[in-house]
Design a protein around this motif. Sequence first.
Motif, PDB file in Angstrom:
ATOM      1  N   ALA A 289      11.034   2.283   3.009  1.00  0.00           N
ATOM      2  CA  ALA A 289      11.072   1.097   3.876  1.00  0.00           C
ATOM      3  C   ALA A 289       9.676   0.504   3.920  1.00  0.00           C
ATOM      4  O   ALA A 289       8.686   1.162   3.601  1.00  0.00           O
ATOM      5  N   LEU A 290       9.608  -0.759   4.324  1.00  0.00           N
ATOM      6  CA  LEU A 290       8.331  -1.443   4.469  1.00  0.00           C
ATOM      7  C   LEU A 290       7.867  -1.372   5.925  1.00  0.00           C
ATOM      8  O   LEU A 290       8.685  -1.450   6.861  1.00  0.00           O
ATOM      9  N   GLN A 291       6.575  -1.238   6.085  1.00  0.00           N
ATOM     10  CA  GLN A 291       5.987  -1.120   7.407  1.00  0.00           C
ATOM     11  C   GLN A 291       4.841  -2.117   7.524  1.00  0.00           C
ATOM     12  O   GLN A 291       4.064  -2.297   6.582  1.00  0.00           O
ATOM     13  N   PHE A 292       4.752  -2.801   8.660  1.00  0.00           N
ATOM     14  CA  PHE A 292       3.666  -3.748   8.877  1.00  0.00           C
ATOM     15  C   PHE A 292       2.329  -3.013   8.947  1.00  0.00           C
ATOM     16  O   PHE A 292       2.260  -1.867   9.415  1.00  0.00           O
ATOM     17  N   ASP A 293       1.286  -3.682   8.513  1.00  0.00           N
ATOM     18  CA  ASP A 293      -0.047  -3.117   8.583  1.00  0.00           C
ATOM     19  C   ASP A 293      -0.598  -3.277   9.999  1.00  0.00           C
ATOM     20  O   ASP A 293      -0.437  -4.331  10.634  1.00  0.00           O
ATOM     21  N   LYS A 294      -1.219  -2.232  10.523  1.00  0.00           N
ATOM     22  CA  LYS A 294      -1.831  -2.217  11.860  1.00  0.00           C
ATOM     23  C   LYS A 294      -0.820  -2.468  12.968  1.00  0.00           C
ATOM     24  O   LYS A 294      -1.170  -2.873  14.070  1.00  0.00           O
ATOM     25  N   ARG A 295       0.442  -2.253  12.676  1.00  0.00           N
ATOM     26  CA  ARG A 295       1.495  -2.373  13.693  1.00  0.00           C
ATOM     27  C   ARG A 295       2.489  -1.261  13.457  1.00  0.00           C
ATOM     28  O   ARG A 295       2.973  -1.085  12.338  1.00  0.00           O
TER      29      ARG A 295
ATOM     30  N   GLY B 166      -0.789 -12.958   1.706  1.00  0.00           N
ATOM     31  CA  GLY B 166      -2.026 -12.225   1.911  1.00  0.00           C
ATOM     32  C   GLY B 166      -1.902 -11.044   2.847  1.00  0.00           C
ATOM     33  O   GLY B 166      -2.875 -10.306   3.028  1.00  0.00           O
ATOM     34  N   ASP B 167      -0.723 -10.836   3.468  1.00  0.00           N
ATOM     35  CA  ASP B 167      -0.542  -9.682   4.344  1.00  0.00           C
ATOM     36  C   ASP B 167      -0.469  -8.400   3.525  1.00  0.00           C
ATOM     37  O   ASP B 167      -0.205  -8.411   2.325  1.00  0.00           O
ATOM     38  N   VAL B 168      -0.666  -7.291   4.211  1.00  0.00           N
ATOM     39  CA  VAL B 168      -0.549  -5.967   3.600  1.00  0.00           C
ATOM     40  C   VAL B 168       0.577  -5.215   4.295  1.00  0.00           C
ATOM     41  O   VAL B 168       0.619  -5.149   5.531  1.00  0.00           O
ATOM     42  N   CYS B 169       1.495  -4.677   3.509  1.00  0.00           N
ATOM     43  CA  CYS B 169       2.592  -3.860   4.019  1.00  0.00           C
ATOM     44  C   CYS B 169       2.518  -2.472   3.387  1.00  0.00           C
ATOM     45  O   CYS B 169       2.034  -2.310   2.265  1.00  0.00           O
ATOM     46  N   HIS B 170       3.001  -1.494   4.115  1.00  0.00           N
ATOM     47  CA  HIS B 170       2.994  -0.118   3.622  1.00  0.00           C
ATOM     48  C   HIS B 170       4.401   0.244   3.169  1.00  0.00           C
ATOM     49  O   HIS B 170       5.371   0.013   3.903  1.00  0.00           O
ATOM     50  N   LEU B 171       4.497   0.805   1.993  1.00  0.00           N
ATOM     51  CA  LEU B 171       5.769   1.332   1.502  1.00  0.00           C
ATOM     52  C   LEU B 171       5.831   2.796   1.888  1.00  0.00           C
ATOM     53  O   LEU B 171       5.105   3.632   1.340  1.00  0.00           O
ATOM     54  N   VAL B 172       6.669   3.120   2.847  1.00  0.00           N
ATOM     55  CA  VAL B 172       6.742   4.470   3.407  1.00  0.00           C
ATOM     56  C   VAL B 172       8.199   4.930   3.383  1.00  0.00           C
ATOM     57  O   VAL B 172       9.111   4.178   3.017  1.00  0.00           O
ATOM     58  N   TYR B 173       8.380   6.170   3.783  1.00  0.00           N
ATOM     59  CA  TYR B 173       9.736   6.683   3.878  1.00  0.00           C
ATOM     60  C   TYR B 173      10.496   5.932   4.976  1.00  0.00           C
ATOM     61  O   TYR B 173       9.919   5.504   5.980  1.00  0.00           O
ATOM     62  N   SER B 174      11.775   5.797   4.806  1.00  0.00           N
ATOM     63  CA  SER B 174      12.605   5.021   5.728  1.00  0.00           C
ATOM     64  C   SER B 174      12.668   5.699   7.091  1.00  0.00           C
ATOM     65  O   SER B 174      12.344   6.896   7.223  1.00  0.00           O
TER      66      SER B 174
ATOM     67  N   GLU C 160       0.837  -1.202   0.000  1.00  0.00           N
ATOM     68  CA  GLU C 160       0.000   0.000   0.000  1.00  0.00           C
ATOM     69  C   GLU C 160       0.864   1.241   0.000  1.00  0.00           C
ATOM     70  O   GLU C 160       1.772   1.394   0.824  1.00  0.00           O
ATOM     71  N   ILE C 161       0.588   2.151  -0.953  1.00  0.00           N
ATOM     72  CA  ILE C 161       1.286   3.426  -1.034  1.00  0.00           C
ATOM     73  C   ILE C 161       0.278   4.474  -1.478  1.00  0.00           C
ATOM     74  O   ILE C 161      -0.472   4.273  -2.437  1.00  0.00           O
ATOM     75  N   ASN C 162       0.203   5.559  -0.727  1.00  0.00           N
ATOM     76  CA  ASN C 162      -0.759   6.631  -1.005  1.00  0.00           C
ATOM     77  C   ASN C 162      -2.188   6.092  -1.037  1.00  0.00           C
ATOM     78  O   ASN C 162      -2.983   6.424  -1.932  1.00  0.00           O
ATOM     79  N   ASN C 163      -2.490   5.202  -0.064  1.00  0.00           N
ATOM     80  CA  ASN C 163      -3.840   4.631   0.094  1.00  0.00           C
ATOM     81  C   ASN C 163      -4.271   3.770  -1.090  1.00  0.00           C
ATOM     82  O   ASN C 163      -5.470   3.497  -1.253  1.00  0.00           O
TER      83      ASN C 163
END
Length: 677
Positions: free
Chosen positions: A54-60, A75-83, A18-21
Motif C-alpha cells: 500500500a502507499l503511505q503519505f510522507d510525514k503523515r 513532487g510529493d513523496v509516498c512510501h510503498l509499504v506493506y498493506s 520510497e522503499i527501503n530508504n
Amino acid sequence: MDESSAVRTVDVVSVGIEINNVTHLHKINQRETLQEVIDQLKFNLGLPKGQMYALQFDKRNCYVNESNRHLIKDGDVCHLVYSPEVLVSTILGRLNERWAMAKLLDFVGDASLVQQLELQDGISKLVTILQDDDLLPEVKELAFQVVAELFKQDKVPVEWMKGRLLNRVRIQVSGEFKSSDKTLAACLRISLALLDETGRQADGEQQVILDKIVSHLESGSQEVVEAALALLNKRTASEAIERRSLLRARDLLATRLQAAVWPIDAHFQQQLTVFQSRLTSRLVRKFECPANESDAKVRRRLSTLTATNAPSKDKFAETTLRLLAESMDQGQGNYQPNLLLIDCLTHSVRLQLHQLSDDLLKHQPFLHLCEQLIRLLLENLGLLSKETQMFHPILFCDRAFEEMFCACVRALNKTCKEMRAKGEDVPKILTVHGKKMQMALRETPLIPEKFEEAINKISYNQVWEAWLDENEAQQERAFRQKASFLELREELRPQYEDMVKMQRLRVMTAGCNLRRYASKVHNSLVHRSNKERVVNMKYNANGKSFVIADPEEGTFKIHKSQIKNVLTGHNCPHAKQRGSKISPELALSINLTNADVEFINLSANSAKELDYWSDGIRALMGQSMVSTSYNSELQDLLDMHLKIHFLGMENVEFPDGPAPPVPETPSFTNQLDINAF
C-alpha cells in the motif's frame, strides 16, 4: 496521440516512491484504480506479486486510499509499504512488544488500519493483553493510549472493560502507579467513557475517590487537567463532593487561569463553565433563602459582626448591625434579608469599610440597597439565568463574589461623594453602576482587584454612550419590525433588484479571465484534458450569447437559450472528480443543451466574482439570484435608501399597524360647463 498526451498532462502526477530508504521517481495515473497503480509499481520495482503493498503519505501516519488520493501532488513523496492487512497481522503477532504497540499508536487514527484491526479481532486482543501481569510497563502505557483513542472512535464496547482491566484503569487514575502524563490522560478519558448516564461505572466496580481526581488538576499537562476536569464534572453531577475538595479544585484551576499558560479552547471552556456552575449554585441558593434568626448559622454570622465591631466601633458595622437587628425582629415588618446578603455584609465588616457616605448609610432601607446591588451583580454574571451560563474566570478566586460586592459598595460610595448625592439619588446611581458592572465584566478580569480597577475606570460619559448605542440599536430593531416600514421596503425592493441585475450584466459584458476544466464529450467515452487553462469569457448583449476565447479550442459562442442550468460549489461535476485540485468554493458549471459538451466547467478567481457570474446567468434565464453577495448588496442598498429617506424624521412617530388604504379618486359632479361661456 493528442488524447494520450492530454491524459498524461492532467491525470498523471510525478511522485517519489520510497522503499527501503531508497526513493524512485514514478508517474501515477490518477484515473487508474489504486490497486492498478500499486501493481504497476510492484512490477516496475521487481517486487513479488504475492505480497500485499500500500502507499503511505510522507510525514503523515496515514495510508493512501481512494478517498484521499487526490491529495497527492506533483513532487510529493509516498512510501510503498506493506498493506494495513499485513501490518495489523504483524502487530497482533507481536502485540506484547513495544515496537508493535508504538506502531499501532502511530496509525490508530487511520481508518484503513482500524478497519483491519476490527476485521482481525485485534481490539479484543488488545483489551485482553492489557490484563496480562507480565506486560512490560512501557508497553502497558502505550496500550492504554491506544485504547483511549479507540474509545474516542466508539470502537471498544463498554462491556469489554471489566474485571482486572478496569481495576488497572482505576489504579492509574488513583495515582497508585506512577505513569506518564499521556498514559494518565488516556486512563482518565477511559474512565470518563465508562461512566453511564447516572454517573457511575457501568459494571459497579469500586470507583476512584474524588480527591484523587482533584489531585490531577495539579498536573503540568493541559491534557491531564482537561481530562481530570471532565471526569470530575461527570462524577459530581450524580454524587456529592465535599466542600473542601471542591474548594481545592477551584484553587488549582484559579492558579492555572491566572497564570494563563494554556490557551482555553471551546471544550476546556465548556468544562470550566460546568465546574463554575457547581461553585455558584450555592450563591443562588443563598440569595433565594431568607435568613431566620433561629438558624444557628445566622446567629453565628451576627455574633461575628458584633465581635468585629467591638474594638473598632465602625459606623458601617454599627449601621449594619442595627438594620439587621431591626429586620430580623418580626415586629418590624415582613422584610427578611437573605443569607447571601448577610454573608456579603459580614465580609464587608471584616474588611472595615470606613468613611462611607452618610447619605449612603442613611438611605432607607439600606439593606434593600445592598440587596439590589447583589441582584445586579448576579444578573450581570449570568447566575440568575436558567438557560445559559457565562464563563467568568474571576469566580474561581476565593471569596470572589463577596470581594466584588465590596468593590461595588466602595465605587457606589465614591460616586455618591463626588456627586454629593442625596438619599433619593442613590437608586439612580445604582442603575448607572449596574451598567458599569456589565462593562467591567466584559474585560474578563481574573481577580477582584482587576474588577475594581475596571469599574472605577469607567466614567459616566462612557456609560451614557453605551446606553445611547443600545437605545439606538433597540429603536432601530423595533422600527424595522413596523408594518409601514416593511411595506415601504417591499415597494422599493423591485427597483433595487433591477439595479443589482444590471450591475451583474455589466460585469459579464465587460468579461474576465476564468479557469476552465474539460468535461465529458457527448456520445463518446473519451475524456478531454482536465488540466486547467485560462479562458476569457464575456456576454454579448446584442447577440444574446456568451463568447469564450479558449487557447486550445479557439473562440466559440454559447447562446443563452442553450443554457439549461448553472451549478456552483460542490454541485459542480469537476469539483467531484477524483484527483481534482479545484477549490469547490470557487467552482462554476454551466449545464448546456444541444451542444457538443454537457458542461462548461469553470473556476472563478474570487468568491465575489463567482457570485456575480452565477447571479448574472441566473438572471438571464429568468431565475432568482440567490448568492450571498446578492442578498448582502440588496440589503445594503435598501438600508441606505431608507436611512436617507428618514433622515429628517427622527422624532416622527410611525403607526404600528398596516398603512391605511389609498382613498379612491373623488368624483367631481359640480364641474363648470365650458360651453356655457
